[in-house]
Scaffold this motif. Structure first.
Motif, PDB file in Angstrom:
ATOM      1  N   ARG A   1      15.421  12.835   9.818  1.00 45.79           N
ATOM      2  CA  ARG A   1      16.266  13.387   8.761  1.00 45.79           C
ATOM      3  C   ARG A   1      15.438  13.842   7.569  1.00 45.79           C
ATOM      4  NH1 ARG A   1      20.495   9.287   6.744  1.00 45.79           N
ATOM      5  NH2 ARG A   1      20.798  10.903   5.188  1.00 45.79           N
ATOM      6  N   ALA A   2      15.864  14.955   6.970  1.00 40.12           N
ATOM      7  CA  ALA A   2      15.186  15.478   5.787  1.00 40.12           C
ATOM      8  C   ALA A   2      15.438  14.565   4.591  1.00 40.12           C
ATOM      9  CB  ALA A   2      15.685  16.886   5.485  1.00 40.12           C
ATOM     10  N   ARG A   3      14.500  14.580   3.654  1.00 42.94           N
ATOM     11  CA  ARG A   3      14.613  13.804   2.423  1.00 42.94           C
ATOM     12  C   ARG A   3      14.870  14.736   1.245  1.00 42.94           C
ATOM     13  NH1 ARG A   3      12.595  11.348   7.027  1.00 42.94           N
ATOM     14  NH2 ARG A   3      11.780   9.251   6.619  1.00 42.94           N
ATOM     15  N   PRO A   4      15.668  14.308   0.264  1.00 40.73           N
ATOM     16  CA  PRO A   4      15.810  15.102  -0.966  1.00 40.73           C
ATOM     17  C   PRO A   4      14.444  15.214  -1.657  1.00 40.73           C
ATOM     18  CG  PRO A   4      17.494  13.389  -0.837  1.00 40.73           C
ATOM     19  CD  PRO A   4      16.508  13.102   0.255  1.00 40.73           C
ATOM     20  N   ARG A   5      14.283  16.214  -2.471  1.00 37.56           N
ATOM     21  CA  ARG A   5      12.985  16.460  -3.104  1.00 37.56           C
ATOM     22  C   ARG A   5      12.490  15.256  -3.888  1.00 37.56           C
ATOM     23  NH1 ARG A   5      11.352  21.795  -6.698  1.00 37.56           N
ATOM     24  NH2 ARG A   5       9.146  21.267  -6.949  1.00 37.56           N
ATOM     25  N   ASN A   6      13.399  14.564  -4.602  1.00 32.30           N
ATOM     26  CA  ASN A   6      12.974  13.441  -5.443  1.00 32.30           C
ATOM     27  C   ASN A   6      12.568  12.215  -4.615  1.00 32.30           C
ATOM     28  OD1 ASN A   6      15.681  13.031  -4.653  1.00 32.30           O
ATOM     29  ND2 ASN A   6      16.028  11.612  -6.359  1.00 32.30           N
ATOM     30  N   GLU A   7      12.888  12.209  -3.317  1.00 35.57           N
ATOM     31  CA  GLU A   7      12.488  11.102  -2.443  1.00 35.57           C
ATOM     32  C   GLU A   7      11.287  11.455  -1.575  1.00 35.57           C
ATOM     33  OE1 GLU A   7      15.734   9.689  -0.110  1.00 35.57           O
ATOM     34  OE2 GLU A   7      17.106   9.496  -1.813  1.00 35.57           O
ATOM     35  N   PHE A   8      10.840  12.692  -1.667  1.00 39.95           N
ATOM     36  CA  PHE A   8       9.718  13.127  -0.838  1.00 39.95           C
ATOM     37  C   PHE A   8       8.405  12.816  -1.558  1.00 39.95           C
ATOM     38  CE2 PHE A   8       7.249  16.797   1.182  1.00 39.95           C
ATOM     39  CZ  PHE A   8       6.962  16.054   2.314  1.00 39.95           C
ATOM     40  N   THR A   9       8.081  11.544  -1.603  1.00 39.34           N
ATOM     41  CA  THR A   9       6.899  11.054  -2.302  1.00 39.34           C
ATOM     42  C   THR A   9       5.689  11.051  -1.362  1.00 39.34           C
ATOM     43  OG1 THR A   9       7.426   8.782  -1.660  1.00 39.34           O
ATOM     44  CG2 THR A   9       8.354   9.583  -3.744  1.00 39.34           C
ATOM     45  N   THR A  10       4.557  10.662  -1.889  1.00 38.98           N
ATOM     46  CA  THR A  10       3.351  10.534  -1.065  1.00 38.98           C
ATOM     47  C   THR A  10       3.570   9.511   0.042  1.00 38.98           C
ATOM     48  OG1 THR A  10       1.922  11.105  -2.932  1.00 38.98           O
ATOM     49  CG2 THR A  10       0.903   9.959  -1.077  1.00 38.98           C
ATOM     50  N   ALA A  11       4.254   8.415  -0.305  1.00 39.96           N
ATOM     51  CA  ALA A  11       4.550   7.397   0.701  1.00 39.96           C
ATOM     52  C   ALA A  11       5.475   7.947   1.782  1.00 39.96           C
ATOM     53  CB  ALA A  11       5.190   6.176   0.043  1.00 39.96           C
TER      54      ALA A  11
ATOM     55  N   ASP B   1      20.783  19.926   4.555  1.00 42.56           N
ATOM     56  CA  ASP B   1      21.515  20.254   3.335  1.00 42.56           C
ATOM     57  C   ASP B   1      21.053  19.431   2.135  1.00 42.56           C
ATOM     58  OD1 ASP B   1      22.895  18.237   5.075  1.00 42.56           O
ATOM     59  OD2 ASP B   1      24.054  17.931   3.244  1.00 42.56           O
ATOM     60  N   VAL B   2      20.412  18.274   2.379  1.00 38.20           N
ATOM     61  CA  VAL B   2      20.042  17.409   1.246  1.00 38.20           C
ATOM     62  C   VAL B   2      18.938  18.019   0.392  1.00 38.20           C
ATOM     63  CG1 VAL B   2      20.723  15.329   2.497  1.00 38.20           C
ATOM     64  CG2 VAL B   2      18.323  16.056   2.524  1.00 38.20           C
ATOM     65  N   VAL B   3      18.210  18.992   0.934  1.00 41.88           N
ATOM     66  CA  VAL B   3      17.159  19.629   0.124  1.00 41.88           C
ATOM     67  C   VAL B   3      17.743  20.696  -0.788  1.00 41.88           C
ATOM     68  CG1 VAL B   3      15.425  19.186   1.889  1.00 41.88           C
ATOM     69  CG2 VAL B   3      16.589  21.396   1.847  1.00 41.88           C
ATOM     70  N   GLU B   4      19.049  20.972  -0.622  1.00 42.00           N
ATOM     71  CA  GLU B   4      19.785  21.888  -1.494  1.00 42.00           C
ATOM     72  C   GLU B   4      19.100  23.247  -1.612  1.00 42.00           C
ATOM     73  OE1 GLU B   4      20.090  19.661  -5.104  1.00 42.00           O
ATOM     74  OE2 GLU B   4      21.824  18.514  -4.405  1.00 42.00           O
ATOM     75  N   GLY B   5      18.730  23.776  -0.467  1.00 39.34           N
ATOM     76  CA  GLY B   5      18.146  25.106  -0.446  1.00 39.34           C
ATOM     77  C   GLY B   5      16.680  25.177  -0.813  1.00 39.34           C
ATOM     78  N   ASP B   6      16.059  24.030  -1.043  1.00 37.72           N
ATOM     79  CA  ASP B   6      14.634  24.004  -1.394  1.00 37.72           C
ATOM     80  C   ASP B   6      13.818  24.137  -0.102  1.00 37.72           C
ATOM     81  OD1 ASP B   6      12.083  23.556  -2.274  1.00 37.72           O
ATOM     82  OD2 ASP B   6      12.553  21.747  -3.424  1.00 37.72           O
ATOM     83  N   ILE B   7      13.598  25.360   0.330  1.00 36.14           N
ATOM     84  CA  ILE B   7      12.914  25.627   1.593  1.00 36.14           C
ATOM     85  C   ILE B   7      11.488  25.091   1.584  1.00 36.14           C
ATOM     86  CG2 ILE B   7      12.214  27.414   3.222  1.00 36.14           C
ATOM     87  CD1 ILE B   7      15.227  27.025   2.932  1.00 36.14           C
ATOM     88  N   GLU B   8      10.844  25.134   0.434  1.00 36.98           N
ATOM     89  CA  GLU B   8       9.461  24.669   0.333  1.00 36.98           C
ATOM     90  C   GLU B   8       9.355  23.182   0.661  1.00 36.98           C
ATOM     91  OE1 GLU B   8       5.848  24.389  -2.994  1.00 36.98           O
ATOM     92  OE2 GLU B   8       7.594  25.683  -3.338  1.00 36.98           O
ATOM     93  N   THR B   9      10.293  22.397   0.119  1.00 38.41           N
ATOM     94  CA  THR B   9      10.288  20.954   0.391  1.00 38.41           C
ATOM     95  C   THR B   9      10.586  20.678   1.856  1.00 38.41           C
ATOM     96  OG1 THR B   9      10.959  20.379  -1.860  1.00 38.41           O
ATOM     97  CG2 THR B   9      11.417  18.762  -0.151  1.00 38.41           C
ATOM     98  N   LEU B  10      11.548  21.393   2.415  1.00 37.67           N
ATOM     99  CA  LEU B  10      11.891  21.203   3.828  1.00 37.67           C
ATOM    100  C   LEU B  10      10.710  21.579   4.722  1.00 37.67           C
ATOM    101  CD1 LEU B  10      14.104  20.467   5.850  1.00 37.67           C
ATOM    102  CD2 LEU B  10      14.821  22.863   5.830  1.00 37.67           C
TER     103      LEU B  10
END
Length: 234
Positions: free
Chosen positions: A114-124, A157-166
């Motif tokens: 599952r994809a993570r929201p941008r604020n949860e996509f940390t180094t860890a 959908d959790v990335v809210e259109g942030d293609i770069e993060t996905l």
């Protein structure tokens, strides 16, 4: 032609008899298993439900109805000459030891995450995605050398259109898959042990299970990938 393990274990004579009988029937087998693997709450059940549904969508899953153990479903795809025994394996750690009994070579494996929201996509989180993908590839190689794997990302959908993060998350998963496959190509090549094949070199297909985004495309690509396996129409 790949004889089942229970036939191969009986020796050369049994294998030859199996091949003769199979060839004499002159009917190709276009059915195989479709097995969903992945960590708990990665979206395996929803991804399978969306693939099988007529409208490409899955219903929301309540916490108390999550997959326990495993679920089996027959899937005959309309307009396609391939069918599946769909196996949904629970992702909770308590069931991990039972997975090995249902992993077979005559199958296509969906590695679901599952994809993570941008604020949860940390180094860890990056490290966790790489480790997760590598771990599932290891499990498949040990039990089913030469397995065919397709990576599927849910909850896009959790990335809210942030293609770069996905895209960055997909690359983490691809890194985990490719590193392990390269390792096995290097160390298993001299032993002639087949190495798993990953669809598009481990590139993930992204879908939204509730709104159906990307599901039809995934279904078409899955069918084509299945037809490329050595046991299709065997």
């Amino acid at each position: 032609l790949y004889p089942p393990p229970e036939i191969a274990m009986q020796g050369g004579a049994a294998v030859c008899a199996y091949i003769r009988e199979t060839c004499a029937d002159e009917v190709g087998n276009r059915s195989m298993r479709l097995i969903a693997l992945g960590d708990a709450e990665s979206g395996k059940t929803s991804a399978l439900a969306a693939l099988i549904s007529d409208d490409d969508k899955a219903e929301p899953i309540a916490p108390d109805t999550r997959t326990v153990g495993m679920q089996f479903t027959r899937w005959d795809i309309e307009g396609e000459d391939v069918s599946f025994e769909v196996v949904d394996l629970a992702g909770q750690a308590v069931y991990s030891m039972t997975h090995q009994f249902f992993l077979v070579r005559r199958a296509v494996y969906l590695l679901v995450w599952r994809a993570r929201p941008r604020n949860e996509f940390t180094t860890a989180a990056r490290r966790e995605l790489v480790k997760m993908a590598a771990s599932w590839v290891d499990s498949l190689h040990i039990r089913c050398p030469g397995a065919h794997i397709m990576c599927v990302c849910t909850h896009k959908d959790v990335v809210e259109g942030d293609i770069e993060t996905l895209e960055a998350q997909c690359k983490c998963v691809q890194e985990g898959v490719c590193k392990r496959l390269e390792h096995y190509r290097k160390w298993e090549g001299h032993r002639k042990i087949p190495v798993a094949r990953a669809y598009k070199n481990g590139r993930s297909e992204t879908i939204g299970c509730l709104d159906g985004d990307g599901v039809e495309s995934l279904r078409k690509k899955l069918v084509l990938f299945c037809k490329e396996t050595p046991w299709y129409d065997e």
